[in-house]
Design a protein around this motif. Structure first.
Motif, PDB file in Angstrom:
ATOM      1  N   GLY A  31     -10.290 -12.967 -84.680  1.00  0.00           N
ATOM      2  CA  GLY A  31      -8.768 -13.386 -85.666  1.00  0.00           C
ATOM      3  C   GLY A  31      -7.986 -14.567 -85.782  1.00  0.00           C
ATOM      4  O   GLY A  31      -8.753 -15.094 -84.755  1.00  0.00           O
ATOM      5  N   ILE A  32      -7.406 -14.495 -86.490  1.00  0.00           N
ATOM      6  CA  ILE A  32      -5.685 -15.934 -86.215  1.00  0.00           C
ATOM      7  C   ILE A  32      -4.709 -15.564 -85.761  1.00  0.00           C
ATOM      8  O   ILE A  32      -4.350 -14.488 -86.695  1.00  0.00           O
ATOM      9  N   LEU A  33      -4.599 -16.398 -84.608  1.00  0.00           N
ATOM     10  CA  LEU A  33      -3.834 -16.369 -83.858  1.00  0.00           C
ATOM     11  C   LEU A  33      -2.220 -17.155 -84.475  1.00  0.00           C
ATOM     12  O   LEU A  33      -2.319 -18.135 -84.355  1.00  0.00           O
ATOM     13  N   SER A  34      -1.516 -16.253 -84.409  1.00  0.00           N
ATOM     14  CA  SER A  34      -0.164 -17.272 -85.558  1.00  0.00           C
ATOM     15  C   SER A  34       1.066 -16.692 -84.587  1.00  0.00           C
ATOM     16  O   SER A  34       1.416 -15.722 -83.920  1.00  0.00           O
ATOM     17  N   MET A  35       1.112 -17.926 -84.177  1.00  0.00           N
ATOM     18  CA  MET A  35       2.338 -18.193 -83.074  1.00  0.00           C
ATOM     19  C   MET A  35       3.397 -19.336 -83.788  1.00  0.00           C
ATOM     20  O   MET A  35       3.556 -19.756 -84.878  1.00  0.00           O
ATOM     21  N   VAL A  36       4.636 -18.946 -82.926  1.00  0.00           N
ATOM     22  CA  VAL A  36       5.936 -20.103 -83.637  1.00  0.00           C
ATOM     23  C   VAL A  36       5.401 -21.699 -82.544  1.00  0.00           C
ATOM     24  O   VAL A  36       4.987 -21.232 -80.792  1.00  0.00           O
ATOM     25  N   GLU A  37       5.764 -22.676 -83.277  1.00  0.00           N
ATOM     26  CA  GLU A  37       5.314 -23.847 -82.651  1.00  0.00           C
ATOM     27  C   GLU A  37       6.145 -24.881 -82.485  1.00  0.00           C
ATOM     28  O   GLU A  37       7.178 -25.328 -83.413  1.00  0.00           O
ATOM     29  N   GLU A  38       6.815 -25.837 -81.204  1.00  0.00           N
ATOM     30  CA  GLU A  38       7.949 -26.434 -81.553  1.00  0.00           C
ATOM     31  C   GLU A  38       7.398 -27.849 -80.770  1.00  0.00           C
ATOM     32  O   GLU A  38       7.003 -27.995 -79.502  1.00  0.00           O
ATOM     33  N   VAL A  43      10.485 -26.475 -85.224  1.00  0.00           N
ATOM     34  CA  VAL A  43       9.764 -25.194 -85.778  1.00  0.00           C
ATOM     35  C   VAL A  43       8.997 -25.390 -86.852  1.00  0.00           C
ATOM     36  O   VAL A  43       8.726 -25.700 -87.245  1.00  0.00           O
ATOM     37  N   ALA A  44       7.782 -24.832 -86.554  1.00  0.00           N
ATOM     38  CA  ALA A  44       6.765 -24.838 -87.410  1.00  0.00           C
ATOM     39  C   ALA A  44       5.790 -23.763 -86.504  1.00  0.00           C
ATOM     40  O   ALA A  44       5.803 -22.822 -85.376  1.00  0.00           O
ATOM     41  N   GLY A  45       4.962 -23.323 -87.639  1.00  0.00           N
ATOM     42  CA  GLY A  45       3.569 -22.718 -87.758  1.00  0.00           C
ATOM     43  C   GLY A  45       2.514 -22.373 -87.115  1.00  0.00           C
ATOM     44  O   GLY A  45       2.739 -24.002 -87.073  1.00  0.00           O
ATOM     45  N   SER A  76       7.613 -19.407 -75.006  1.00  0.00           N
ATOM     46  CA  SER A  76       8.532 -19.682 -76.062  1.00  0.00           C
ATOM     47  C   SER A  76       8.584 -18.552 -76.625  1.00  0.00           C
ATOM     48  O   SER A  76      10.124 -18.441 -76.760  1.00  0.00           O
ATOM     49  N   HIS A  77       7.860 -18.416 -77.636  1.00  0.00           N
ATOM     50  CA  HIS A  77       8.194 -17.763 -78.837  1.00  0.00           C
ATOM     51  C   HIS A  77       6.644 -16.429 -78.079  1.00  0.00           C
ATOM     52  O   HIS A  77       5.521 -16.575 -78.450  1.00  0.00           O
ATOM     53  N   ALA A  78       7.316 -14.900 -77.661  1.00  0.00           N
ATOM     54  CA  ALA A  78       5.549 -14.324 -77.713  1.00  0.00           C
ATOM     55  C   ALA A  78       5.414 -13.156 -78.763  1.00  0.00           C
ATOM     56  O   ALA A  78       4.643 -12.406 -78.492  1.00  0.00           O
ATOM     57  N   GLU A  79       6.181 -12.998 -79.659  1.00  0.00           N
ATOM     58  CA  GLU A  79       6.003 -12.712 -81.253  1.00  0.00           C
ATOM     59  C   GLU A  79       4.793 -13.280 -81.576  1.00  0.00           C
ATOM     60  O   GLU A  79       5.217 -14.395 -81.944  1.00  0.00           O
ATOM     61  N   VAL A 104      -1.589  -7.945 -87.539  1.00  0.00           N
ATOM     62  CA  VAL A 104      -1.347  -7.224 -86.367  1.00  0.00           C
ATOM     63  C   VAL A 104      -0.397  -7.667 -85.891  1.00  0.00           C
ATOM     64  O   VAL A 104      -0.068  -9.209 -85.663  1.00  0.00           O
ATOM     65  N   ARG A 105       0.940  -6.909 -85.806  1.00  0.00           N
ATOM     66  CA  ARG A 105       2.639  -7.532 -84.734  1.00  0.00           C
ATOM     67  C   ARG A 105       2.343  -7.366 -83.411  1.00  0.00           C
ATOM     68  O   ARG A 105       2.400  -5.848 -83.333  1.00  0.00           O
ATOM     69  N   GLY A 106       3.323  -8.459 -82.906  1.00  0.00           N
ATOM     70  CA  GLY A 106       3.331  -7.835 -81.710  1.00  0.00           C
ATOM     71  C   GLY A 106       3.726  -8.320 -80.809  1.00  0.00           C
ATOM     72  O   GLY A 106       4.017  -9.622 -81.273  1.00  0.00           O
ATOM     73  N   ARG A 107       3.947  -8.371 -79.440  1.00  0.00           N
ATOM     74  CA  ARG A 107       4.050  -8.855 -78.454  1.00  0.00           C
ATOM     75  C   ARG A 107       3.169  -9.686 -76.910  1.00  0.00           C
ATOM     76  O   ARG A 107       2.302  -8.504 -76.998  1.00  0.00           O
ATOM     77  N   ILE A 108       3.228 -10.734 -76.979  1.00  0.00           N
ATOM     78  CA  ILE A 108       1.852 -10.948 -75.893  1.00  0.00           C
ATOM     79  C   ILE A 108       2.852 -11.492 -74.661  1.00  0.00           C
ATOM     80  O   ILE A 108       3.716 -11.791 -74.134  1.00  0.00           O
ATOM     81  N   GLU A 109       1.548 -10.851 -73.711  1.00  0.00           N
ATOM     82  CA  GLU A 109       2.139 -10.374 -72.586  1.00  0.00           C
ATOM     83  C   GLU A 109       0.704 -11.444 -71.920  1.00  0.00           C
ATOM     84  O   GLU A 109      -0.310 -10.885 -71.456  1.00  0.00           O
ATOM     85  N   ARG A 110       1.362 -12.240 -70.508  1.00  0.00           N
ATOM     86  CA  ARG A 110       0.681 -12.567 -69.702  1.00  0.00           C
ATOM     87  C   ARG A 110       0.821 -12.563 -68.562  1.00  0.00           C
ATOM     88  O   ARG A 110       1.522 -11.209 -68.162  1.00  0.00           O
ATOM     89  N   GLY A 111      -0.380 -12.949 -67.724  1.00  0.00           N
ATOM     90  CA  GLY A 111       0.125 -12.296 -66.006  1.00  0.00           C
ATOM     91  C   GLY A 111      -0.568 -11.006 -65.849  1.00  0.00           C
ATOM     92  O   GLY A 111       0.474 -10.564 -65.118  1.00  0.00           O
TER      93      GLY A 111
END
Length: 165
Positions: A31-38, A43-45, A76-79, A104-111
């Motif tokens: 899939g293509i994981l889309s995030m916010v980039e700074e 700010v961009a996709g 920076s942006h987990a959504e 699929v929309r959601g929030r990423i968890e690490r650790g």
């Protein structure tokens, strides 16, 4: 899937049914994981292809390296959103394309705890290397501490399809 919601899809005549959406989520290779980039204050996709595994419930796991630009974006942006495309069919003489896809929309968890990371790696092996799982488990164990597992907590899923004959 209790979080399947097509109410915001503009083309209500092109809804993908929930059963097919689940099949796509379970079977798709990437899939293509889309995030916010700074970068430099802008700010961009930012989207990248990833292998993933759905746990059959409310989470998707993504395997990656423990460092890199993707992780900086997520810190920076987990959504995020994960776009999965199923069957496509370009129909040149009709100037259109048939398709099926889910977002699929959601929030990423690490650790994540080690036991959950191990479980996610086993799920990935079951999906992508079922005939080589024993070797894969040994490989995963050797590289375990050089591996990050991201957990996408699913908030909503929507699906769309256009069937062209």
């Amino acid at each position: 899937m209790n979080n399947y919601d097509n109410s915001q899809v503009r083309r209500q005549d092109r809804l993908l049914n929930e059963e097919r959406a689940e099949e796509l989520l379970a079977e798709a290779e990437y899939g293509i994981l889309s995030m916010v980039e700074e970068r430099n204050g802008d700010v961009a996709g930012y989207g990248i292809p990833v292998n993933f595994i759905w746990d059959g419930g409310a989470a998707v796991y993504i395997h990656c390296a423990p460092a890199g630009h993707k992780l900086k974006c997520l810190d920076s942006h987990a959504e995020v959103s994960l776009t999965v495309v199923g069957r496509t069919n370009v129909v040149p003489n009709k100037f259109t394309t048939g398709y099926e896809s889910i977002i699929v929309r959601g929030r990423i968890e690490r650790g994540l705890p080690d036991d959950e990371r191990h479980h996610a790696l086993e799920l990935l092996l079951d999906k992508f290397s079922p005939n080589d799982k024993a070797v894969g488990l040994k490989y995963a164990e050797k590289s375990f501490f050089r591996t990050e597992i991201l957990k996408l907590h699913i908030q909503s899923i929507s699906g769309k399809a256009k069937h062209v004959v």
